[in-house]
Each structure stands twice: as structure tokens, then as C-alpha cells.
Design a protein around this motif. Structure first.
Motif, PDB file in Angstrom:
ATOM      1  N   LYS A 133      18.300  99.657 -61.346  1.00  0.00           N
ATOM      2  CA  LYS A 133      18.075 100.674 -60.020  1.00  0.00           C
ATOM      3  C   LYS A 133      16.776  99.000 -59.200  1.00  0.00           C
ATOM      4  N   ARG A 134      15.534  98.985 -60.725  1.00  0.00           N
ATOM      5  CA  ARG A 134      14.305  98.406 -60.375  1.00  0.00           C
ATOM      6  C   ARG A 134      14.770  97.065 -59.222  1.00  0.00           C
ATOM      7  N   LYS A 135      15.890  96.570 -59.931  1.00  0.00           N
ATOM      8  CA  LYS A 135      16.045  94.799 -59.568  1.00  0.00           C
ATOM      9  C   LYS A 135      16.853  95.053 -58.145  1.00  0.00           C
ATOM     10  N   GLU A 136      17.608  96.264 -58.086  1.00  0.00           N
ATOM     11  CA  GLU A 136      18.120  96.144 -57.202  1.00  0.00           C
ATOM     12  C   GLU A 136      17.328  96.610 -56.082  1.00  0.00           C
ATOM     13  N   LEU A 137      16.343  97.333 -56.491  1.00  0.00           N
ATOM     14  CA  LEU A 137      15.068  97.838 -54.920  1.00  0.00           C
ATOM     15  C   LEU A 137      14.563  96.421 -54.687  1.00  0.00           C
ATOM     16  N   LEU A 138      14.776  95.824 -55.419  1.00  0.00           N
ATOM     17  CA  LEU A 138      13.635  94.911 -55.845  1.00  0.00           C
ATOM     18  C   LEU A 138      14.311  93.615 -54.996  1.00  0.00           C
ATOM     19  N   GLY A 139      15.730  93.677 -54.632  1.00  0.00           N
ATOM     20  CA  GLY A 139      16.343  93.169 -53.865  1.00  0.00           C
ATOM     21  C   GLY A 139      15.927  93.350 -51.999  1.00  0.00           C
ATOM     22  N   VAL A 140      15.925  94.634 -51.914  1.00  0.00           N
ATOM     23  CA  VAL A 140      15.035  94.985 -50.588  1.00  0.00           C
ATOM     24  C   VAL A 140      13.826  94.676 -50.009  1.00  0.00           C
ATOM     25  N   VAL A 141      13.029  95.353 -50.845  1.00  0.00           N
ATOM     26  CA  VAL A 141      11.736  95.342 -50.640  1.00  0.00           C
ATOM     27  C   VAL A 141      11.525  93.901 -50.872  1.00  0.00           C
ATOM     28  N   GLY A 142      11.542  93.315 -51.983  1.00  0.00           N
ATOM     29  CA  GLY A 142      11.491  91.806 -51.419  1.00  0.00           C
ATOM     30  C   GLY A 142      11.697  91.178 -50.654  1.00  0.00           C
ATOM     31  N   GLY A 143      12.910  90.930 -49.628  1.00  0.00           N
ATOM     32  CA  GLY A 143      13.295  90.743 -48.716  1.00  0.00           C
ATOM     33  C   GLY A 143      11.685  91.156 -47.881  1.00  0.00           C
ATOM     34  N   TRP A 144      11.378  92.492 -47.782  1.00  0.00           N
ATOM     35  CA  TRP A 144      10.177  92.054 -46.852  1.00  0.00           C
ATOM     36  C   TRP A 144       9.119  91.873 -46.708  1.00  0.00           C
ATOM     37  N   ILE A 145       8.863  91.767 -48.662  1.00  0.00           N
ATOM     38  CA  ILE A 145       7.205  91.157 -48.769  1.00  0.00           C
ATOM     39  C   ILE A 145       7.899  89.725 -48.602  1.00  0.00           C
ATOM     40  N   ASP A 146       8.609  89.185 -48.730  1.00  0.00           N
ATOM     41  CA  ASP A 146       8.634  88.041 -47.886  1.00  0.00           C
ATOM     42  C   ASP A 146       9.206  87.395 -46.235  1.00  0.00           C
ATOM     43  N   GLY A 147       9.409  88.240 -45.784  1.00  0.00           N
ATOM     44  CA  GLY A 147       9.143  88.877 -44.057  1.00  0.00           C
ATOM     45  C   GLY A 147       7.312  88.471 -43.762  1.00  0.00           C
ATOM     46  N   CYS A 148       6.849  89.189 -44.913  1.00  0.00           N
ATOM     47  CA  CYS A 148       5.420  89.806 -44.263  1.00  0.00           C
ATOM     48  C   CYS A 148       4.824  88.392 -45.015  1.00  0.00           C
ATOM     49  N   ALA A 149       5.433  87.550 -45.708  1.00  0.00           N
ATOM     50  CA  ALA A 149       4.657  85.872 -46.116  1.00  0.00           C
ATOM     51  C   ALA A 149       4.816  85.350 -45.033  1.00  0.00           C
ATOM     52  N   ARG A 150       6.092  84.766 -44.570  1.00  0.00           N
ATOM     53  CA  ARG A 150       6.736  84.442 -42.937  1.00  0.00           C
ATOM     54  C   ARG A 150       5.907  85.058 -42.116  1.00  0.00           C
ATOM     55  N   SER A 151       6.025  85.752 -42.104  1.00  0.00           N
ATOM     56  CA  SER A 151       4.610  86.343 -40.531  1.00  0.00           C
ATOM     57  C   SER A 151       3.162  85.745 -40.591  1.00  0.00           C
ATOM     58  N   GLY A 152       2.715  85.034 -41.959  1.00  0.00           N
ATOM     59  CA  GLY A 152       1.527  84.679 -41.537  1.00  0.00           C
ATOM     60  C   GLY A 152       0.432  85.804 -42.030  1.00  0.00           C
ATOM     61  N   PHE A 153       0.735  86.773 -42.778  1.00  0.00           N
ATOM     62  CA  PHE A 153       0.441  87.846 -43.323  1.00  0.00           C
ATOM     63  C   PHE A 153      -0.206  86.925 -44.715  1.00  0.00           C
ATOM     64  N   ASP A 154      -1.649  87.787 -45.345  1.00  0.00           N
ATOM     65  CA  ASP A 154      -2.675  86.929 -46.790  1.00  0.00           C
ATOM     66  C   ASP A 154      -2.091  88.033 -47.181  1.00  0.00           C
ATOM     67  N   ALA A 155      -1.613  88.885 -47.676  1.00  0.00           N
ATOM     68  CA  ALA A 155      -1.966  89.447 -48.574  1.00  0.00           C
ATOM     69  C   ALA A 155      -0.876  90.936 -48.075  1.00  0.00           C
ATOM     70  N   VAL A 156      -0.198  92.008 -49.346  1.00  0.00           N
ATOM     71  CA  VAL A 156       0.835  93.210 -48.686  1.00  0.00           C
ATOM     72  C   VAL A 156       0.291  94.590 -49.622  1.00  0.00           C
ATOM     73  N   GLU A 157       0.244  95.693 -49.038  1.00  0.00           N
ATOM     74  CA  GLU A 157       0.078  96.924 -49.260  1.00  0.00           C
ATOM     75  C   GLU A 157       1.035  97.695 -49.499  1.00  0.00           C
TER      76      GLU A 157
END
Length: 277
Positions: A133-157
Motif C-alpha cells: 500500500k505504501r508503494k501504491e500511495l507513493l505512485g500518487v504522492v510521488g507524482g505530486w512531489i515530482d510536480g513540485c520539482a517541475r514547478s521550481g520549488f526547492d523543498a517539500v513539506e
């Protein structure tokens, strides 16, 4: 430990419900490097800070670090922190329906099959109880983190690290630690630093966080363990003058402390409060 105030969380839900399938910066100006050649860079201790989860607005004079929701744009020339609700679903029927439609097995459920709800914010808890379940959830939340990086953020909370405390013993600290380590790896792979959000109980677990974002550690006399763990790389948001004054007296020279209104309203709106040590 206090968490993001309800009105701000509800404001975030309006944008998050529309962007669930979308992916969702430095003391010096952001150089817009690609994620492939970025090295995670934690903030400097004591960096002047603003917490803008209730809506983005031009940072006050002297502010060098800003936290905003993942749906917002980074503030130019600042150290930008991307807020992600990583351990719970956003409030509201649309958000819950999205999880039911796309990842029904990731909603934590009670013995009757009903979602386990964070009653303070009306947010269903996400199920991090197994590696699958953690792996599946990472597929969602990890995509959001990727989006933060693409947008130019320096860090994630990533918020709600402490959701296990509201799970009626269906989750435990080991579950949170295991999923947090996956988030740390994903953030670092994308060139982002990553913050521990509250949850002093998980300090010293070797999770790999780079700094901390905490709420009301001055009000509840909990700043010391965070400051010690992260060498002053701590952003503390106080909502009461008493807590703010206490934090500034003891910790104002070692870490960043701000006073915000509980709705974290944008500048110009009635009730907006912003002060820093």
C-alpha cells in the motif's frame, strides 16, 4: 501537536480537488535548474519565512523563504517550500470520491469498512499499513512531489506525518516512518529538500528529513528537540501571541519564528496577521 488550521485546509481542498491528477528556490534566486541536475539544498538556519497556505501573495520585505500549496507557483527569488497532504486525503466529497474511484484500497477503513476520519479536519486517513500500500500511495504522492520539482520549488513539506495517532491503532509510528522514508527518497531524487512536519515522536528515527516545519512549538514548549535535531533549520508558525513571544525570546536567534492568523489569510484580507522575530 497543532496542525494547519481548518479554514486554510479547506481553502487548499478547493484547489486540490481540481488538481488531484496533476503533479503539483533558495535563500538566493532560483536558477530553474532541471530536476536531473539539482542537488537537494536545505534552508539556512534562521531564514526569514512566511507561511502562505491560505493563499499566495507577495512575500513581506525581507522574507527569504515561503511555504505554499503545491497548486500555487513558487515566489520568485525565494526559498520555496511545497505543501503536500501526504498521509491524509483532503476534506470534501470530491476528494474522497477521487480516492474511492482511483485507489479505494488506500483509504484506511474501520471494522465496518467505513473510512477512518480525522475528525478535526474531516479528512480520511490514507492506509500506509503494508509495503504494497505504501508503494501504491507513493505512485500518487510521488507524482505530486515530482510536480513540485517541475514547478521550481526547492523543498517539500509532507503534512500529517502523525496521522497514525488518529488511526484508532490501525497504523503505528513504524508505518509512518516507512512511508516517510519513501517520500524522502523521492524528494531527494528530484532535487528537493524535505521537511519533517511536527511529530516530535519521530525525531531521531533516521528518516532523512533535511529540516522541520512545526506549529506552535513555542506555545507548547517543544522547540528544543526540533532545533537540536536540525541545527536550527526549523520554521515555526505560532498562532497565539503568548507562544510567539516565548519562541522569539528563546529561539528567535536560532531558528525562524513567525506569528500568523489561524486562517493563514493572504495579505490584504481582514484578519491577516504576520509578524516575525
Amino acid at each position: 501537536m497543532p496542525r494547519t488550521p481548518r479554514p486554510a485546509r479547506l481553502a487548499l481542498a478547493l484547489t486540490a480537488a481540481l488538481a488531484l491528477l496533476m503533479g503539483c528556490s533558495t535563500d538566493e534566486p532560483t536558477d530553474r535548474r532541471t530536476t536531473a541536475d539539482r542537488t537537494p539544498r536545505p534552508p539556512r538556519p534562521g531564514t526569514p519565512f512566511d507561511y502562505q497556505l491560505g493563499g499566495a501573495y507577495p512575500p513581506p520585505d525581507g522574507v527569504r523563504a515561503v511555504a505554499r500549496d503545491r497548486s500555487a507557483k513558487p515566489a520568485p527569488g525565494r526559498y520555496n517550500i511545497c505543501y503536500v497532504n501526504a498521509f491524509q486525503a483532503q476534506p470534501g466529497k470530491k476528494a474522497a470520491a477521487w480516492w474511492d474511484d482511483h485507489h479505494p484500497g488506500l483509504i484506511l477503513r474501520d471494522d465496518d469498512g467505513d473510512p477512518v476520519i480525522d475528525e478535526d479536519w474531516d479528512e480520511p486517513l490514507l492506509d500506509i499499513s503494508t509495503a504494497a500500500k505504501r508503494k501504491e500511495l507513493l505512485g500518487v504522492v510521488g507524482g505530486w512531489i515530482d510536480g513540485c520539482a517541475r514547478s521550481g520549488f526547492d523543498a517539500v513539506e509532507p503534512d500529517n506525518l502523525d496521522s497514525y495517532a488518529r488511526s484508532d491503532d490501525r497504523l503505528d509510528p513504524a508505518d509512518a516512518t516507512a512511508f516517510a522514508r519513501l517520500l524522502v527518497r523521492r524528494a531527494h531524487d528530484r532535487g528537493l529538500a524535505i521537511a519533517q512536519k511536527n511529530t516530535a515522536e519521530l525525531l531521531g528515527k533516521g528518516i532523512g528529513f533535511d529540516f522541520a516545519v512545526v506549529e506552535e512549538c513555542g506555545q507548547y514548549d517543544e522547540c528544543e528537540p526540533f532545533s537540536s535535531a536540525y541545527d536550527g533549520r526549523v520554521f515555526d508558525i505560532e498562532y497565539e501571541t503568548k507562544g510567539y513571544d516565548a519562541a522569539c525570546r528563546r529561539w528567535g536567534k536560532e531558528m525562524s519564528v513567525v506569528l500568523r492568523d489561524r486562517d493563514v489569510l493572504p495579505a490584504g484580507e481582514k484578519g491577516h496577521v504576520y509578524r516575525r522575530c
